[in-house]
Design a protein around this motif. Structure first.
Motif, mmCIF file in Angstrom:
data_model
loop_
_atom_site.group_PDB
_atom_site.id
_atom_site.type_symbol
_atom_site.label_atom_id
_atom_site.label_comp_id
_atom_site.label_asym_id
_atom_site.label_seq_id
_atom_site.Cartn_x
_atom_site.Cartn_y
_atom_site.Cartn_z
ATOM 1 N N TYR A 1 12.340 -12.825 5.242
ATOM 2 C CA TYR A 1 11.925 -11.823 4.261
ATOM 3 C C TYR A 1 13.101 -10.917 3.899
ATOM 4 C CZ TYR A 1 11.532 -8.898 8.483
ATOM 5 O OH TYR A 1 11.789 -8.228 9.654
ATOM 6 N N LEU A 2 13.052 -10.416 2.668
ATOM 7 C CA LEU A 2 14.048 -9.465 2.178
ATOM 8 C C LEU A 2 13.478 -8.071 2.380
ATOM 9 C CD1 LEU A 2 16.791 -9.188 0.628
ATOM 10 C CD2 LEU A 2 15.420 -9.054 -1.466
ATOM 11 N N TRP A 3 14.181 -7.261 3.155
ATOM 12 C CA TRP A 3 13.650 -5.936 3.513
ATOM 13 C C TRP A 3 14.674 -4.859 3.187
ATOM 14 C CZ3 TRP A 3 15.627 -2.065 6.484
ATOM 15 C CH2 TRP A 3 14.758 -0.982 6.771
ATOM 16 N N THR B 1 3.552 -1.995 -15.744
ATOM 17 C CA THR B 1 2.813 -2.502 -14.587
ATOM 18 C C THR B 1 3.791 -2.882 -13.482
ATOM 19 O OG1 THR B 1 2.727 -4.655 -15.686
ATOM 20 C CG2 THR B 1 0.799 -3.234 -15.892
ATOM 21 N N HIS B 2 4.282 -1.872 -12.811
ATOM 22 C CA HIS B 2 5.259 -1.974 -11.736
ATOM 23 C C HIS B 2 5.099 -0.685 -10.939
ATOM 24 C CE1 HIS B 2 8.798 -3.316 -9.640
ATOM 25 N NE2 HIS B 2 9.497 -2.243 -9.986
ATOM 26 N N HIS B 3 5.869 -0.490 -9.903
ATOM 27 C CA HIS B 3 5.814 0.783 -9.195
ATOM 28 C C HIS B 3 7.102 1.005 -8.418
ATOM 29 C CE1 HIS B 3 4.481 -1.976 -5.965
ATOM 30 N NE2 HIS B 3 5.064 -1.108 -5.154
ATOM 31 N N ASP B 4 7.405 2.265 -8.147
ATOM 32 C CA ASP B 4 8.516 2.606 -7.266
ATOM 33 C C ASP B 4 8.054 2.482 -5.824
ATOM 34 O OD1 ASP B 4 10.888 3.245 -8.747
ATOM 35 O OD2 ASP B 4 9.825 4.974 -9.571
ATOM 36 N N SER B 5 8.989 2.128 -4.951
ATOM 37 C CA SER B 5 8.644 1.916 -3.545
ATOM 38 C C SER B 5 9.727 2.482 -2.641
ATOM 39 C CB SER B 5 8.456 0.418 -3.276
ATOM 40 O OG SER B 5 9.674 -0.278 -3.512
ATOM 41 N N ASP B 6 9.428 2.506 -1.362
ATOM 42 C CA ASP B 6 10.388 2.927 -0.356
ATOM 43 C C ASP B 6 11.354 1.763 -0.117
ATOM 44 O OD1 ASP B 6 11.787 3.968 1.753
ATOM 45 O OD2 ASP B 6 10.116 3.968 3.176
ATOM 46 N N SER B 7 12.241 1.574 -1.093
ATOM 47 C CA SER B 7 13.218 0.491 -1.021
ATOM 48 C C SER B 7 14.570 1.015 -1.472
ATOM 49 C CB SER B 7 12.784 -0.692 -1.895
ATOM 50 O OG SER B 7 12.608 -0.289 -3.233
ATOM 51 N N PHE B 8 15.611 0.288 -1.111
ATOM 52 C CA PHE B 8 16.957 0.762 -1.390
ATOM 53 C C PHE B 8 17.305 0.563 -2.855
ATOM 54 C CE2 PHE B 8 21.634 0.750 -1.184
ATOM 55 C CZ PHE B 8 21.832 1.886 -0.417
ATOM 56 N N ALA B 9 17.859 1.604 -3.485
ATOM 57 C CA ALA B 9 18.250 1.538 -4.887
ATOM 58 C C ALA B 9 19.529 2.348 -5.066
ATOM 59 C CB ALA B 9 17.144 2.071 -5.780
ATOM 60 N N ALA B 10 20.543 1.706 -5.632
ATOM 61 C CA ALA B 10 21.840 2.358 -5.761
ATOM 62 C C ALA B 10 21.819 3.488 -6.781
ATOM 63 C CB ALA B 10 22.904 1.322 -6.145
ATOM 64 N N GLY B 11 20.961 3.382 -7.806
ATOM 65 C CA GLY B 11 20.917 4.418 -8.833
ATOM 66 C C GLY B 11 20.479 5.774 -8.299
ATOM 67 N N PRO B 12 19.271 5.864 -7.713
ATOM 68 C CA PRO B 12 18.861 7.144 -7.133
ATOM 69 C C PRO B 12 19.843 7.667 -6.088
ATOM 70 C CG PRO B 12 16.988 5.670 -7.320
ATOM 71 C CD PRO B 12 18.198 4.862 -7.671
ATOM 72 N N ALA B 13 20.400 6.769 -5.282
ATOM 73 C CA ALA B 13 21.358 7.199 -4.256
ATOM 74 C C ALA B 13 22.577 7.863 -4.882
ATOM 75 C CB ALA B 13 21.780 6.000 -3.405
ATOM 76 N N THR C 1 7.635 -5.967 11.023
ATOM 77 C CA THR C 1 8.693 -5.661 10.063
ATOM 78 C C THR C 1 8.909 -4.155 10.084
ATOM 79 O OG1 THR C 1 7.112 -5.442 8.233
ATOM 80 C CG2 THR C 1 8.106 -7.615 8.573
ATOM 81 N N PRO C 2 10.132 -3.684 9.831
ATOM 82 C CA PRO C 2 10.370 -2.238 9.830
ATOM 83 C C PRO C 2 9.597 -1.562 8.700
ATOM 84 C CG PRO C 2 12.434 -3.494 9.922
ATOM 85 C CD PRO C 2 11.358 -4.455 9.587
ATOM 86 N N ARG C 3 9.384 -0.263 8.836
ATOM 87 C CA ARG C 3 8.729 0.510 7.798
ATOM 88 C C ARG C 3 9.642 0.543 6.569
ATOM 89 N NH1 ARG C 3 4.869 4.463 6.750
ATOM 90 N NH2 ARG C 3 5.553 6.267 5.524
ATOM 91 N N GLY C 4 9.089 0.180 5.434
ATOM 92 C CA GLY C 4 9.861 0.116 4.201
ATOM 93 C C GLY C 4 9.202 -0.854 3.251
ATOM 94 N N THR C 5 9.996 -1.637 2.568
ATOM 95 C CA THR C 5 9.471 -2.540 1.550
ATOM 96 C C THR C 5 9.982 -3.956 1.773
ATOM 97 O OG1 THR C 5 9.257 -0.804 -0.113
ATOM 98 C CG2 THR C 5 9.440 -3.055 -0.923
ATOM 99 N N VAL C 6 9.049 -4.897 1.770
ATOM 100 C CA VAL C 6 9.395 -6.319 1.801
ATOM 101 C C VAL C 6 9.498 -6.779 0.351
ATOM 102 C CG1 VAL C 6 8.640 -8.620 2.475
ATOM 103 C CG2 VAL C 6 8.285 -6.679 4.031
ATOM 104 N N TYR D 1 0.844 -1.194 0.000
ATOM 105 C CA TYR D 1 0.000 0.000 0.000
ATOM 106 C C TYR D 1 0.875 1.237 0.000
ATOM 107 C CZ TYR D 1 -3.652 3.286 1.547
ATOM 108 O OH TYR D 1 -4.532 4.340 1.650
ATOM 109 N N GLU D 2 0.625 2.122 -0.960
ATOM 110 C CA GLU D 2 1.297 3.410 -1.048
ATOM 111 C C GLU D 2 2.813 3.269 -0.942
ATOM 112 O OE1 GLU D 2 -0.562 6.128 1.688
ATOM 113 O OE2 GLU D 2 -2.389 6.247 0.460
ATOM 114 N N ALA D 3 3.365 2.370 -1.770
ATOM 115 C CA ALA D 3 4.803 2.214 -1.963
ATOM 116 C C ALA D 3 5.525 1.558 -0.793
ATOM 117 C CB ALA D 3 5.453 3.565 -2.282
ATOM 118 N N ARG D 4 4.770 0.953 0.116
ATOM 119 C CA ARG D 4 5.378 0.217 1.223
ATOM 120 C C ARG D 4 4.640 -1.097 1.419
ATOM 121 N NH1 ARG D 4 5.570 5.538 2.118
ATOM 122 N NH2 ARG D 4 7.633 6.428 2.552
#
Length: 624
Positions: A321-323, A392-404, A303-308, A282-285
């Motif tokens: 789980y991968l978080w 049919t995909h979405h961006d989420s609150d998850s770690f990504a090396a590119g944006p960083a 689970t911590p706030r973020g993306t599983v 829900y809403e990128a998390r």
């Protein structure tokens, strides 16, 4: 930290740091597991004996390997062998303990994969997709010399799941011609014969199509219950379908306060089939729950706030789980409170937390994820609009090396979950029809206007970028919205839609026919209106394009057509071609590509190198 180590910028450290995927374990041998890691510099498949703690690299190929599966008894590792990233190949297998590879199902020519199912008795079902044959499924019984074709259709489909006793096979298919909303057929396997047992099709004859998808048979001998995802309520949620009786069991998923879970919901059987592991997005998390089938109780797992990024229920009752979050690198964790699998080497530097922004767009509120550079002042900043693929995909609150990496160089980063994105209900995803690409750009434009008016983004330094569908929207946006962007950086994009359709893999042809309402011959005006090549004369800013020469999804010929037009029009551009498919699995190649993109942007915008030697937020979380 050594002098040599400190000289490596934080953004490169993130790419080079070893990562591991969520381990997948053998159903009847849960201490035997597989995962994918880049620890040698290339993403490859690894076998993990959890009893002894031994790890072994299974595959070793120049361009990497990611598709693999364990046999139920854990004796064999199956892996998909394509050619230099072209996704066209055959299944091979290797003993879990190591040994020579062998062709897993002799007699089957190379194809695109359409799924694989391995039965406990040695039954194998292989899904194949080719331009000539469409989708075919092939059954090989134990001891049989050759596989037998049991399914064929011109539209895309694939293997769903085999029942625990390998007597029933679920097939996900789109025989109705709508690639965005699949149907399910269940067949009984008797010898080499196939008999249809049940059908679940909520598209054919419907004014409002609803998709269904196989989530798996109950892991119990003789159990004919199939866990299914459906869109009957306008979003994805699970139900149980007994394919023998036709009985359907709705799952009223409400939290401990009695509230219905918003957003999309999926599930998987827990061992023993007395409960489900529920994954809520829900809403990128995302978050996890256990659902008891006996009393209908839904219990949240902490689970911590973020993306599983994936979860699996173990026989001992724990869930692994991968978080990750935008600020913290990924880790394979357990509900027992421990990190299950650590990647070797140093933990990659963290990054900047993400902010949620909601903007009114022409089709409803648009959700965007925003990150501000931590080392810069209050703004406005040079800003990168990084557009996700899919569509049919979405961006989420998850770690990504590119944006960083962009953040390290002093850029703000904005990611937009435009119409067509998943996670916001079926209507939001299904809005992407006929005006393909143009609808997404309307939502991106609304967020761009907010970014400028709010003081976040410098309108003179706005970069539109993305890969795959995001690369397509980048090239389309530069032509359709020529005054809105300062630069464009497109990776493995669709650039000439007519030629892309002619050359792409069959599964994507099927999706395009659904999106456009026909083929380029049937609705040429729609393909033309949505093709970046149509608007190339209106491009006003420099363009950078990278392309894989073996890419079956966004083939090279259509990109060459676009580049040739840029050259004839004397439009400033740079092109980088690499020897792989739809992206690279080699870490140094990924670093090279991003370094070229950053250099291109800095040169054309006059932005100094702000990467410094920092290490993000200094996160010490274990890397995954």
């Amino acid at each position: 930290m050594s002098e040599e180590k400190s000289a490596v910028p934080a953004w490169e450290q993130r790419f080079r740091a070893a990562r591991v995927s969520l381990p997948d374990w053998a159903e009847d041998a849960p201490d035997r597991a597989l995962y994918v890691s880049n620890s040698t510099g290339t993403y490859e498949v690894y076998a993990w004996d959890r009893t002894t703690g031994a790890h072994r690299r299974v595959t070793d190929r120049p361009n990497g390997t990611t598709d693999a599966e364990l046999s139920p008894d854990g004796a064999w590792v199956w892996w998909f062998d394509d050619r230099d990233g072209d996704e066209f190949g055959v299944w091979r297998r290797q003993p879990f303990a190591g040994g020579p590879d062998e062709e897993a199902v002799p007699g089957l020519a190379a194809s695109y994969s359409a799924g694989l199912a391995l039965g406990r008795d040695g039954t194998v079902v292989v899904g194949r997709s080719t331009d000539e044959d469409g989708t075919t499924l092939h059954l090989r019984r134990p001891g049989a010399a050759e596989p037998v074709e049991i399914y064929r259709h011109e539209e895309y489909g694939g293997v769903g799941d085999l029942s625990h006793d390998a007597t029933l096979l679920a097939i996900d298919h789109t025989e109705h011609g709508d690639a965005m909303h699949s149907a399910i057929r269940v067949v009984r396997l008797t010898g080499d014969a196939v008999e249809t047992v049940a059908e679940l099709d909520e598209v054919t004859g419907r004014d409002e199509p609803r998709g269904v998808a196989c989530l798996g048979f109950a892991p119990v001998e003789g159990d004919t219950r199939l866990l299914v995802a459906h869109q009957r309520t306008g979003r994805w949620e699970p139900m149980i379908w007994d394919v023998a009786t036709g009985a359907e069991t709705a799952l009223p998923l409400r939290d401990e306060q009695g509230r219905e879970l918003p957003g999309d919901v999926s599930a998987q059987w827990r061992p023993g089939a007395g409960a489900l592991l529920v994954e809520h997005e829900y809403e990128a998390r995302s978050e996890l729950f256990t659902y008891s089938l006996a009393d209908g109780r839904l219990t949240r797992l902490e689970t911590p706030r973020g993306t599983v990024g994936g979860a699996t229920a173990r026989p001992d009752g724990t869930v692994e789980y991968l978080w990750s979050s935008a600020a913290e690198p990924s880790a394979v964790r357990s509900t027992a409170g421990e990190v299950v699998l650590r990647a070797p080497g140093p933990v990659p530097p963290g990054s900047v937390p993400v902010e949620d922004v909601w903007v009114d767009g022409p089709g409803g509120r648009v959700h965007a994820l925003v990150q501000r550079p931590s080392t810069a002042g209050p703004g406005p900043y040079p800003t990168v609009f990084e557009i996700h693929g899919g569509p049919t995909h979405h961006d989420s609150d998850s770690f990504a090396a590119g944006p960083a990496a962009w953040l390290d160089h002093g850029f703000a980063v904005v990611r937009v979950n435009y119409r067509g994105s998943t996670g916001y209900g079926q209507a939001w995803t299904d809005a992407l029809h006929e005006r393909v690409g143009l609808i997404e750009l309307e939502d991106i434009a609304a967020v761009r206007e907010w970014a400028v008016s709010s003081g976040l983004a410098d309108p003179a330094r706005l970069v539109l970028t993305g890969g795959s569908w995001g690369g397509y929207l980048t090239l389309l946006g530069l032509g359709v919205q020529p005054g809105s962007w300062s630069l464009g950086v497109a990776a493995v994009p669709v650039a000439d839609y007519h030629t892309a359709y002619a050359d792409e893999m069959e599964a994507l042809k099927s999706l395009d026919r659904t999106l456009f309402g026909g083929t380029p011959e049937e609705v040429p005006e729609r393909f033309t209106a949505s093709s970046p090549l149509t608007y190339v004369e209106q491009v006003r800013v420099p363009v950078y394009i990278s392309a894989g020469v073996n890419d079956p999804r966004c083939p090279i010929r259509q990109i060459d057509n676009y580049v040739e037009r840029l050259e004839r029009l004397d439009k400033p551009h740079e092109v980088y071609r690499f020897d792989a498919g739809h992206g690279s699995l080699v870490v140094e190649e990924r670093i090279k590509q991003l370094r070229l993109e950053i250099d291109f942007v800095r040169r054309h915008l006059g932005v100094p190198d702000g990467s410094g030697n920092g290490t993000g937020n200094g996160s010490t979380e274990a890397a995954g």
